[in-house]
Enzyme design. Sequence first.
Site, mmCIF file in Angstrom:
data_model
loop_
_atom_site.group_PDB
_atom_site.id
_atom_site.type_symbol
_atom_site.label_atom_id
_atom_site.label_comp_id
_atom_site.label_asym_id
_atom_site.label_seq_id
_atom_site.Cartn_x
_atom_site.Cartn_y
_atom_site.Cartn_z
ATOM 1 N N ARG A 180 0.179 -8.023 4.401
ATOM 2 C CA ARG A 180 0.206 -7.475 3.048
ATOM 3 C C ARG A 180 -0.077 -5.984 3.147
ATOM 4 N NH1 ARG A 180 -0.159 -11.643 -0.945
ATOM 5 N NH2 ARG A 180 -0.737 -13.636 -0.055
ATOM 6 N N HIS B 83 -0.501 -0.882 0.601
ATOM 7 C CA HIS B 83 -0.478 -0.717 -0.854
ATOM 8 C C HIS B 83 -1.446 0.357 -1.330
ATOM 9 C CE1 HIS B 83 0.536 -5.294 -0.824
ATOM 10 N NE2 HIS B 83 1.610 -4.565 -0.588
ATOM 11 N N LYS C 268 -12.076 0.125 -2.480
ATOM 12 C CA LYS C 268 -12.175 -1.320 -2.254
ATOM 13 C C LYS C 268 -13.301 -1.620 -1.276
ATOM 14 C CE LYS C 268 -7.267 -2.148 -3.002
ATOM 15 N NZ LYS C 268 -5.994 -2.525 -2.388
ATOM 16 N N TYR D 137 -12.470 -9.260 -2.303
ATOM 17 C CA TYR D 137 -12.716 -7.823 -2.342
ATOM 18 C C TYR D 137 -12.996 -7.335 -3.749
ATOM 19 C CZ TYR D 137 -7.635 -7.566 -3.337
ATOM 20 O OH TYR D 137 -6.380 -7.734 -3.860
ATOM 21 N N ASP E 104 7.161 -5.584 -0.136
ATOM 22 C CA ASP E 104 6.768 -4.912 1.102
ATOM 23 C C ASP E 104 7.965 -4.683 2.026
ATOM 24 O OD1 ASP E 104 4.174 -4.723 0.220
ATOM 25 O OD2 ASP E 104 3.438 -6.419 1.388
#
Length: 188
Positions: A61, A64, A73, A133, A172
């Site tokens: 992933r 981003h 984060k 997260y 992605d």
Amino acid sequence: MGQIKTESCSIPGLVLVHPNLHEDGRGYFIETYQEQEFMEAGITEHFVQDNEAKSSKGVLRGLHFQKKYPQAKLMRTVQGAIYDVAVDLREGSETFGQWFGTVLSEENKCQFYIPKGFAHGYYVLSETAVIAYKCTDFYHPEDEDGICYNDAELQIDWPLPAGTVPLLSARDKQAQSFAEYKEKNGFH
């Protein structure tokens, strides 16, 4: 319960957080976030949203980021293991375009603090992984953007087995190159 331990990374602003682990024959207990301890450690962000994601082995992933509503984060892996990567996109940063990667796992219980101004992604190393997260801003789908995980200029050393192509989302697969990102944003 005791002070957290922090570890600086090769890119200023990125921090590995090692919470105190209390273990005995019954299991374990950790405080994954205690605002006062984080503030004393220099992580003073106000978190507004908690997220959890589950992914299968081989899923990648990222990379981003949000453009107008950037998010800091605090990443951790509840189950399994991931290779977590942050790329510095901060304008004027001496480490602009550099990346840092680390393994987050249920065994090491390490957390990864990523401030605003970074692209972020992770690759699942275990059969499955559950990632939890915290974010400092809400998710704005219209504001999200991304950079290709295997960009030739960034040269991220993902721990992919030889000849393996990671499992990517449709978004992605269409991510821009780092050169395109820099051109769009006036970086040279």
